[in-house]
Design an enzyme around this catalytic site. Sequence first.
Site, PDB file in Angstrom:
ATOM      1  N   ASP A  24      58.993  51.291  68.320  1.00 25.82           N
ATOM      2  CA  ASP A  24      58.039  51.527  69.407  1.00 25.82           C
ATOM      3  C   ASP A  24      58.429  52.721  70.270  1.00 25.82           C
ATOM      4  O   ASP A  24      58.056  52.795  71.446  1.00 25.82           O
ATOM      5  CB  ASP A  24      57.943  50.277  70.290  1.00 25.82           C
ATOM      6  CG  ASP A  24      59.280  49.922  70.944  1.00 25.82           C
ATOM      7  OD1 ASP A  24      60.320  50.116  70.296  1.00 25.82           O
ATOM      8  OD2 ASP A  24      59.269  49.451  72.096  1.00 25.82           O
ATOM      9  N   ARG A  33      64.073  62.330  68.767  1.00 18.29           N
ATOM     10  CA  ARG A  33      64.815  61.892  67.562  1.00 18.29           C
ATOM     11  C   ARG A  33      64.471  62.798  66.374  1.00 18.29           C
ATOM     12  O   ARG A  33      65.343  63.155  65.583  1.00 18.29           O
ATOM     13  CB  ARG A  33      64.472  60.440  67.241  1.00 18.29           C
ATOM     14  CG  ARG A  33      64.673  59.484  68.415  1.00 18.29           C
ATOM     15  CD  ARG A  33      65.787  58.481  68.235  1.00 18.29           C
ATOM     16  NE  ARG A  33      66.194  57.958  69.537  1.00 18.29           N
ATOM     17  CZ  ARG A  33      65.761  56.818  70.063  1.00 18.29           C
ATOM     18  NH1 ARG A  33      64.943  56.053  69.381  1.00 18.29           N
ATOM     19  NH2 ARG A  33      66.178  56.432  71.264  1.00 18.29           N
ATOM     20  N   LYS A 136      56.047  43.826  74.397  1.00 22.49           N
ATOM     21  CA  LYS A 136      57.386  44.120  74.911  1.00 22.49           C
ATOM     22  C   LYS A 136      57.318  45.039  76.120  1.00 22.49           C
ATOM     23  O   LYS A 136      56.493  45.961  76.164  1.00 22.49           O
ATOM     24  CB  LYS A 136      58.232  44.775  73.827  1.00 22.49           C
ATOM     25  CG  LYS A 136      59.708  44.772  74.142  1.00 22.49           C
ATOM     26  CD  LYS A 136      60.431  45.960  73.543  1.00 22.49           C
ATOM     27  CE  LYS A 136      60.164  47.200  74.355  1.00 22.49           C
ATOM     28  NZ  LYS A 136      61.005  48.343  73.985  1.00 22.49           N
ATOM     29  N   GLU A 177      62.588  42.590  78.303  1.00 20.77           N
ATOM     30  CA  GLU A 177      63.744  43.453  77.988  1.00 20.77           C
ATOM     31  C   GLU A 177      64.345  44.105  79.235  1.00 20.77           C
ATOM     32  O   GLU A 177      63.930  45.193  79.641  1.00 20.77           O
ATOM     33  CB  GLU A 177      63.324  44.547  76.983  1.00 20.77           C
ATOM     34  CG  GLU A 177      64.488  45.445  76.569  1.00 20.77           C
ATOM     35  CD  GLU A 177      64.096  46.552  75.595  1.00 20.77           C
ATOM     36  OE1 GLU A 177      62.891  46.770  75.388  1.00 20.77           O
ATOM     37  OE2 GLU A 177      65.001  47.204  75.063  1.00 20.77           O
ATOM     38  N   GLU A 179      67.397  46.074  80.329  1.00 21.70           N
ATOM     39  CA  GLU A 179      68.515  46.765  79.667  1.00 21.70           C
ATOM     40  C   GLU A 179      69.479  47.379  80.677  1.00 21.70           C
ATOM     41  O   GLU A 179      69.107  48.282  81.429  1.00 21.70           O
ATOM     42  CB  GLU A 179      67.977  47.878  78.750  1.00 21.70           C
ATOM     43  CG  GLU A 179      69.132  48.678  78.114  1.00 21.70           C
ATOM     44  CD  GLU A 179      68.690  49.822  77.213  1.00 21.70           C
ATOM     45  OE1 GLU A 179      67.488  50.154  77.197  1.00 21.70           O
ATOM     46  OE2 GLU A 179      69.575  50.390  76.539  1.00 21.70           O
ATOM     47  N   LYS A 219      65.147  39.999  75.493  1.00 24.30           N
ATOM     48  CA  LYS A 219      65.786  41.113  74.762  1.00 24.30           C
ATOM     49  C   LYS A 219      66.766  41.826  75.693  1.00 24.30           C
ATOM     50  O   LYS A 219      66.405  42.797  76.373  1.00 24.30           O
ATOM     51  CB  LYS A 219      64.706  42.084  74.247  1.00 24.30           C
ATOM     52  CG  LYS A 219      65.274  43.303  73.540  1.00 24.30           C
ATOM     53  CD  LYS A 219      64.214  44.112  72.805  1.00 24.30           C
ATOM     54  CE  LYS A 219      64.796  45.387  72.248  1.00 24.30           C
ATOM     55  NZ  LYS A 219      63.884  46.113  71.357  1.00 24.30           N
ATOM     56  N   GLY A 262      70.913  49.808  71.804  1.00 34.75           N
ATOM     57  CA  GLY A 262      71.298  50.664  72.925  1.00 34.75           C
ATOM     58  C   GLY A 262      72.090  51.911  72.586  1.00 34.75           C
ATOM     59  O   GLY A 262      72.683  52.520  73.474  1.00 34.75           O
ATOM     60  N   GLY A 263      72.152  52.275  71.297  1.00 30.65           N
ATOM     61  CA  GLY A 263      72.918  53.469  70.924  1.00 30.65           C
ATOM     62  C   GLY A 263      74.189  53.138  70.152  1.00 30.65           C
ATOM     63  O   GLY A 263      74.922  54.035  69.751  1.00 30.65           O
ATOM     64  N   SER A 291      66.866  42.855  67.894  1.00 29.71           N
ATOM     65  CA  SER A 291      65.616  43.612  67.993  1.00 29.71           C
ATOM     66  C   SER A 291      66.036  45.077  68.065  1.00 29.71           C
ATOM     67  O   SER A 291      65.880  45.738  69.090  1.00 29.71           O
ATOM     68  CB  SER A 291      64.828  43.200  69.243  1.00 29.71           C
ATOM     69  OG  SER A 291      63.685  44.026  69.385  1.00 29.71           O
ATOM     70  N   ARG A 294      67.435  51.950  66.993  1.00 31.23           N
ATOM     71  CA  ARG A 294      68.325  52.952  66.397  1.00 31.23           C
ATOM     72  C   ARG A 294      69.313  52.354  65.394  1.00 31.23           C
ATOM     73  O   ARG A 294      69.614  52.976  64.370  1.00 31.23           O
ATOM     74  CB  ARG A 294      69.090  53.680  67.518  1.00 31.23           C
ATOM     75  CG  ARG A 294      68.255  54.705  68.229  1.00 31.23           C
ATOM     76  CD  ARG A 294      68.852  55.096  69.560  1.00 31.23           C
ATOM     77  NE  ARG A 294      68.710  54.042  70.573  1.00 31.23           N
ATOM     78  CZ  ARG A 294      69.127  54.138  71.820  1.00 31.23           C
ATOM     79  NH1 ARG A 294      69.740  55.229  72.203  1.00 31.23           N
ATOM     80  NH2 ARG A 294      68.941  53.152  72.673  1.00 31.23           N
ATOM     81  N   TYR A 354      58.849  45.802  42.045  1.00 33.47           N
ATOM     82  CA  TYR A 354      58.241  45.290  40.815  1.00 33.47           C
ATOM     83  C   TYR A 354      57.388  44.060  41.144  1.00 33.47           C
ATOM     84  O   TYR A 354      56.249  43.936  40.709  1.00 33.47           O
ATOM     85  CB  TYR A 354      59.318  44.912  39.802  1.00 33.47           C
ATOM     86  CG  TYR A 354      58.735  44.264  38.576  1.00 33.47           C
ATOM     87  CD1 TYR A 354      58.057  45.040  37.625  1.00 33.47           C
ATOM     88  CD2 TYR A 354      58.786  42.887  38.395  1.00 33.47           C
ATOM     89  CE1 TYR A 354      57.471  44.447  36.525  1.00 33.47           C
ATOM     90  CE2 TYR A 354      58.197  42.287  37.286  1.00 33.47           C
ATOM     91  CZ  TYR A 354      57.546  43.065  36.368  1.00 33.47           C
ATOM     92  OH  TYR A 354      56.954  42.483  35.291  1.00 33.47           O
TER      93      TYR A 354
HETATM   94  C1  5MM Z   1      66.466  50.160  74.319  1.00 35.42           C
HETATM   95  O1  5MM Z   1      65.482  50.593  73.464  1.00 35.42           O
HETATM   96  C2  5MM Z   1      64.808  49.581  72.720  1.00 35.42           C
HETATM   97  C3  5MM Z   1      65.639  49.078  71.585  1.00 35.42           C
HETATM   98  O2  5MM Z   1      66.007  50.178  70.767  1.00 35.42           O
HETATM   99  P1  5MM Z   1      67.564  50.436  70.477  1.00 35.42           P
HETATM  100  O3  5MM Z   1      67.989  49.285  69.592  1.00 35.42           O
HETATM  101  O4  5MM Z   1      67.565  51.750  69.758  1.00 35.42           O
HETATM  102  O5  5MM Z   1      68.297  50.474  71.769  1.00 35.42           O
HETATM  103  C4  5MM Z   1      63.504  50.171  72.197  1.00 35.42           C
HETATM  104  O6  5MM Z   1      62.604  49.153  71.812  1.00 35.42           O
HETATM  105  C5  5MM Z   1      62.865  51.054  73.226  1.00 35.42           C
HETATM  106  O7  5MM Z   1      62.387  50.284  74.269  1.00 35.42           O
HETATM  107  C6  5MM Z   1      61.754  51.820  72.533  1.00 35.42           C
HETATM  108  O8  5MM Z   1      62.322  52.640  71.552  1.00 35.42           O
HETATM  109  C7  5MM Z   1      60.879  52.634  73.495  1.00 35.42           C
HETATM  110  O9  5MM Z   1      61.680  53.520  74.205  1.00 35.42           O
HETATM  111  P2  5MM Z   1      60.984  54.649  75.102  1.00 35.42           P
HETATM  112  O10 5MM Z   1      62.153  55.259  75.844  1.00 35.42           O
HETATM  113  O11 5MM Z   1      60.361  55.609  74.160  1.00 35.42           O
HETATM  114  O12 5MM Z   1      60.010  53.996  75.992  1.00 35.42           O
END
Ligand code: 5MM
Length: 359
Positions: A24, A33, A136, A177, A179, A219, A262-263, A291, A294, A354
């Site tokens: 997303d 990216r 989300k 979520e 974070e 999340k 988260g990176g 969830s 990256r 297959y």
């Molecule tokens: C923290 O980002 C979410 C989880 O992705 P990672 O596992 O890579 O950390 C992710 O769902 C994020 O919310 C979306 O990629 C949307 O991010 P942006 O910054 O484009 O709104």
Amino acid sequence: MNTQILEATAKLMVADGKGLLAIDESTGTCNKRFAKWQIPQTAEAHRQYRELIVNTPGLHESISGAILYDETIRQKKDDGAPFARALAAIGIIPGIKVDLGAKEMASFPGEKVTEGLDGLRARLTEYLEMGARFAKWRAVFAIGDGIPSHGCIEANAHALARYAGLCQEAGLVPVVEPEVLMEGDHTLEVCSEVTERVLRTVFRELYSQRVKLEGMILKPNMVLPGLTCPRQNTVEEVADATVGCLLRSVPAAVPGVVFLSGGQSGELASVRLNAMNVRYKSRLLWELSFSFGRAIQEPALEIWHGEQANVIPAQEAIYHRAKCDRAAHLGKYDGAVEADHRESATHDMATNAYAGSAK
Ligand code: 5MM
């Protein structure tokens, strides 16, 4: 509100060792990216990349639901199927990111508040009609000198709860979520204290807004030391700090906790999730799953490079990481599983392709 459907959907999202795939990324994030690998930054390139992911043979074995972005849910695959319908057809629940991004917070330098509540009721109705069954919303909290502040935590927690209430009214499971970001030199202990403060505030607001905990998914971030903290903790220390923090702050009525990556690298995210499930399986109150964005996508994006010739190896990389993460949810991941999966990914993909063509 049909609470039975909400509860059943939420349970399904974390059943059978499966987890969510976050695809997303908003336009800006996706372009950032793509730029790293000199991939064209166009809506069509975004569409091709999302089609590559959704077409991964066998993806449904590990992935219960996929979070789409507004642009993607309005796009179609080459065969003319809209993405939400294509996901549902392979047994993956379509979801949608509905926040409009984290914006600078007035009077709170260095902090952000997530926007998107205005007009959300109408947008949710439209997404439901397009096939989404969950949504989300992400709030971000930076750790620094005097932050996150009480005002920032309160504002974001309130918005998360208002969003969750609107989702449930519309018949969509809210994925909530909050974070806590990894940037900084803070210790694991500081991240734990901040994460607990944030989660306690979020659940207080969810209660205040009458959100049904049985019909939502949390999340959160894992509890980690800051990226530049001199002491980087062991996998076991991270597992203990994360699960301890969640046990103190997340009610048992919540069916699932799915971590963002988260990176973190794909392997580290799998190793840490696995350690939590191995060490605490009998004591967990909720399914502990993933969830990841990256941590599932990064190797595949690097392989793909925007080239049609690289689609199959890129899909193998997606399939492999998703399979590793399902193993971690089940507490069955280790180095040998990582290597085994790598060797068997091509064979499994071929078998799935297959089986698909034989239908
Ligand atoms: C923290 O980002 C979410 C989880 O992705 P990672 O596992 O890579 O950390 C992710 O769902 C994020 O919310 C979306 O990629 C949307 O991010 P942006 O910054 O484009 O709104």
